[in-house]
Design an enzyme around this catalytic site. Structure first.
Site, mmCIF file in Angstrom:
data_model
loop_
_atom_site.group_PDB
_atom_site.id
_atom_site.type_symbol
_atom_site.label_atom_id
_atom_site.label_comp_id
_atom_site.label_asym_id
_atom_site.label_seq_id
_atom_site.Cartn_x
_atom_site.Cartn_y
_atom_site.Cartn_z
ATOM 1 N N LEU A 179 23.419 13.989 30.995
ATOM 2 C CA LEU A 179 23.742 14.910 31.982
ATOM 3 C C LEU A 179 24.805 16.035 31.736
ATOM 4 O O LEU A 179 25.477 16.248 32.587
ATOM 5 C CB LEU A 179 24.197 14.055 33.373
ATOM 6 C CG LEU A 179 22.783 13.198 34.023
ATOM 7 C CD1 LEU A 179 23.594 12.378 35.052
ATOM 8 C CD2 LEU A 179 21.790 14.141 34.581
ATOM 9 N N SER B 119 24.128 29.232 26.609
ATOM 10 C CA SER B 119 22.872 29.331 26.501
ATOM 11 C C SER B 119 22.293 27.985 27.257
ATOM 12 O O SER B 119 21.126 27.823 27.256
ATOM 13 C CB SER B 119 22.426 29.313 24.945
ATOM 14 O OG SER B 119 23.120 27.912 24.337
ATOM 15 N N MET C 190 21.617 13.072 22.441
ATOM 16 C CA MET C 190 21.546 13.256 21.066
ATOM 17 C C MET C 190 20.169 13.188 20.443
ATOM 18 O O MET C 190 19.378 12.848 21.286
ATOM 19 C CB MET C 190 22.429 12.064 20.240
ATOM 20 C CG MET C 190 22.019 10.617 20.673
ATOM 21 S SD MET C 190 22.171 10.172 22.353
ATOM 22 C CE MET C 190 21.566 8.573 22.332
ATOM 23 N N LYS D 187 22.469 26.108 10.543
ATOM 24 C CA LYS D 187 23.220 25.179 11.484
ATOM 25 C C LYS D 187 24.486 24.831 10.798
ATOM 26 O O LYS D 187 24.610 24.762 9.618
ATOM 27 C CB LYS D 187 22.513 23.988 11.860
ATOM 28 C CG LYS D 187 22.969 23.296 13.133
ATOM 29 C CD LYS D 187 22.167 23.882 14.252
ATOM 30 C CE LYS D 187 22.271 23.170 15.663
ATOM 31 N NZ LYS D 187 21.371 23.541 16.676
HETATM 32 P P1 NAD Z 1 26.586 18.155 26.349
HETATM 33 O O1 NAD Z 1 27.533 17.774 25.189
HETATM 34 O O2 NAD Z 1 26.951 19.426 27.294
HETATM 35 O O3 NAD Z 1 25.964 17.014 26.956
HETATM 36 C C1 NAD Z 1 25.523 15.808 26.372
HETATM 37 C C2 NAD Z 1 25.578 14.733 27.444
HETATM 38 O O4 NAD Z 1 25.043 13.535 26.910
HETATM 39 C C3 NAD Z 1 26.892 14.542 27.920
HETATM 40 O O5 NAD Z 1 27.129 14.547 29.446
HETATM 41 C C4 NAD Z 1 27.282 12.974 27.199
HETATM 42 O O6 NAD Z 1 28.355 12.422 27.986
HETATM 43 C C5 NAD Z 1 25.864 12.528 27.333
HETATM 44 N N1 NAD Z 1 25.630 11.522 26.428
HETATM 45 C C6 NAD Z 1 26.262 11.333 25.006
HETATM 46 N N2 NAD Z 1 25.809 10.407 24.412
HETATM 47 C C7 NAD Z 1 25.007 9.662 25.308
HETATM 48 C C8 NAD Z 1 24.121 8.266 25.464
HETATM 49 N N3 NAD Z 1 23.837 7.532 24.251
HETATM 50 N N4 NAD Z 1 23.547 8.076 26.294
HETATM 51 C C9 NAD Z 1 23.244 8.999 27.562
HETATM 52 N N5 NAD Z 1 24.246 10.016 27.844
HETATM 53 C C10 NAD Z 1 24.780 10.491 26.455
HETATM 54 O O7 NAD Z 1 25.379 18.893 25.393
HETATM 55 P P2 NAD Z 1 24.027 19.845 25.706
HETATM 56 O O8 NAD Z 1 24.683 21.305 25.533
HETATM 57 O O9 NAD Z 1 23.818 19.735 27.029
HETATM 58 O O10 NAD Z 1 22.903 19.621 24.743
HETATM 59 C C11 NAD Z 1 22.173 18.397 25.008
HETATM 60 C C12 NAD Z 1 21.211 18.323 23.974
HETATM 61 O O11 NAD Z 1 20.230 19.456 23.840
HETATM 62 C C13 NAD Z 1 21.867 18.273 22.421
HETATM 63 O O12 NAD Z 1 21.115 17.700 21.655
HETATM 64 C C14 NAD Z 1 21.640 19.858 22.015
HETATM 65 O O13 NAD Z 1 21.725 19.876 20.453
HETATM 66 C C15 NAD Z 1 20.386 20.165 22.511
HETATM 67 N N6 NAD Z 1 20.283 21.541 22.660
HETATM 68 C C16 NAD Z 1 21.127 22.368 23.481
HETATM 69 C C17 NAD Z 1 21.165 23.574 23.572
HETATM 70 C C18 NAD Z 1 22.025 24.280 24.617
HETATM 71 O O14 NAD Z 1 21.691 25.662 24.930
HETATM 72 N N7 NAD Z 1 23.034 23.847 24.912
HETATM 73 C C19 NAD Z 1 19.997 24.393 23.068
HETATM 74 C C20 NAD Z 1 19.211 23.501 22.277
HETATM 75 C C21 NAD Z 1 19.019 22.143 22.182
HETATM 76 C C1 PPY Z 2 19.920 25.753 19.258
HETATM 77 O O1 PPY Z 2 18.929 26.106 19.908
HETATM 78 O O2 PPY Z 2 19.677 24.551 18.804
HETATM 79 C C2 PPY Z 2 21.196 26.428 18.996
HETATM 80 O O3 PPY Z 2 21.634 25.872 17.929
HETATM 81 C C3 PPY Z 2 21.580 27.545 19.704
HETATM 82 C C4 PPY Z 2 21.702 28.639 18.924
HETATM 83 C C5 PPY Z 2 20.352 29.418 18.814
HETATM 84 C C6 PPY Z 2 20.452 30.664 18.464
HETATM 85 C C7 PPY Z 2 21.455 31.151 17.733
HETATM 86 C C8 PPY Z 2 22.546 30.273 17.582
HETATM 87 C C9 PPY Z 2 22.487 29.069 18.272
#
Ligand code: NAD
Ligand code: PPY
Length: 356
Positions: free
Chosen positions: A186, A152, A243, A81
């Site tokens: 959201l 993703s 988070m 990461k």
């Molecule tokens: P994002 O930044 O698009 O969304 C996060 C949302 O949480 C935002 O709307 C933000 O305003 C809100 N937020 C921040 N702090 C907050 C709080 N204290 N209380 C309530 N809401 C709050 O991020 P995302 O891509 O939707 O990812 C969300 C989580 O999922 C992250 O922890 C990320 O690591 C995890 N994740 C994402 C992916 C992906 O494909 N995007 C894959 C695996 C894991």
């Molecule tokens: C995650 O799933 O937490 C990621 O960081 C997304 C991702 C997954 C695989 C390759 C690169 C990023």
């Protein structure tokens, strides 16, 4: 899990790269946890951290989770990461500085010669990966027009929803219809998850620090919950999608939910939280199992050459993997996070053919 500051340095992963850029004030951290089962992959998170120690610790935790995610999903990759520790919150970084930050980050990645591949994570997206891709080929998730697999987030949400359905079934809650689901965050993933759960007939409670996101969700019947009441409001399924480190032992003791199933990486803040949830018969879906839809999309598309249908069927299998985790947890009398680690280790040592 939470780490004490010393753990940021005692971490036993493969490699740590750090670099500071005086011009923008950004500090770059890349941590490669494991390359035992293939080159490491994991996204780039950009955030303001209280200290470099916190940034290092976060990168280590997130890299560990990527190794587990790849292994439990039978994906032929290791875990890593990147964290870009910003001097101010992301919204306060101007376009010129952000462009420089991404290009320096790409340079760092390129110097690792392919043992680590990045992709999008919190505060980075496909457009950012396009910029990274100008300098290095070791990047997932560029926009489709630039030859990448795109965001993703949608497939992550689909996988989390499969995890929710499997959890509701295993926990004797039936289907999603009529269940109260509380989504914290959201954003890209939580927003899609909210629409899917609403379409399936769930009653949705939502919390976000961004009032625009709440207003958006209210348009399809979601009810807002104050940020401070997220872990005390009764619900059937609590879905952390913002988070990590949301559930520590104290939260686990007071949580008024039957299950915790979310997208956030590293939901549990300490080792005891998993045990408390188990003692209280609250089903916890380990995050690195539930949120693997993003990795399946990126690695599936860009490394394994999967089409839509193949990605969809492996993403659906997240529900089966999770059910297996719950069965191991029940049989061995261990918390579900421990059971998931056991399954990940087993699959890492002897990867199963990807089950469809
Ligand atoms: P994002 O930044 O698009 O969304 C996060 C949302 O949480 C935002 O709307 C933000 O305003 C809100 N937020 C921040 N702090 C907050 C709080 N204290 N209380 C309530 N809401 C709050 O991020 P995302 O891509 O939707 O990812 C969300 C989580 O999922 C992250 O922890 C990320 O690591 C995890 N994740 C994402 C992916 C992906 O494909 N995007 C894959 C695996 C894991
Ligand atoms: C995650 O799933 O937490 C990621 O960081 C997304 C991702 C997954 C695989 C390759 C690169 C990023």
């Amino acid at each position: 899990m939470a780490m004490d500051p010393g753990d940021a340095f005692r971490w036993d992963g493969e490699l740590t790269l750090t670099r500071h850029d005086p011009e923008t004030g950004a500090t770059f951290v890349i941590r490669v946890d494991s390359i035992r089962h293939g080159r490491a992959a994991g996204g780039t998170r950009a955030a303001h951290y209280p200290s470099l120690t916190d940034a290092l610790a976060d990168a280590a935790r997130l890299a560990d989770a990527m190794t587990l995610k790849m292994a439990v999903s039978n994906l032929p990759m290791g875990g890593g990461k990147s964290v870009i520790a910003l001097p101010v919150p992301r919204k306060d970084i101007d376009t010129r500085a952000w462009d420089r930050i991404l290009r320096l980050h790409a340079e760092n990645i390129d110097r690792l010669n392919g043992i680590y591949w990045t992709g999008p994570d919190v505060n980075t997206n496909s457009a950012d990966m396009d910029i990274v891709g100008d300098t290095t080929g070791f990047v997932f998730g560029r926009s489709v027009g630039r030859g990448g697999a795109g965001s993703s987030a949608v497939n992550t949400a689909v996988g989390v929803f499969e995890a929710m359905k499997a959890t509701a079934r295993f926990g004797g809650m039936g289907g999603i219809e009529g269940l109260t689901v509380l989504i914290q965050g959201l954003g890209a993933v939580g927003g899609h998850l909210a629409t899917m759960a609403a379409e399936a007939g769930a009653r949705l409670l939502v919390a976000d620090v961004d009032s625009d996101r709440i207003a958006w969700a209210q348009r399809f019947g979601c009810n807002p919950v104050p940020i401070q009441q997220v872990t005390t409001t009764p619900c059937d399924i609590f879905a952390p999608c913002a988070m990590g480190a949301v559930v520590d032992r104290a939260v686990a003791r007071r949580l008024s939910a039957s299950a915790v199933v979310g997208a956030a990486n590293n939901i549990l803040a300490d080792a005891e939280a998993g045990s408390v949830l188990r003692d209280r018969e609250i089903l916890y879906a380990p995050d690195f199992v539930s949120n693997a839809g993003g990795a399946l999309h990126l690695v599936g598309r860009e490394v394994l050459g999967w089409d839509d249908e193949t990605v969809a069927s492996y993403t659906e299998a997240i529900g089966q993997t999770l059910t297996l985790v719950y069965q191991i947890s029940a049989a061995d009398g261990v918390p579900t996070d421990v059971a998931a680690r056991t399954l990940a280790r087993k699959r890492a040592d002897a990867p199963e053919p990807l089950a469809r």
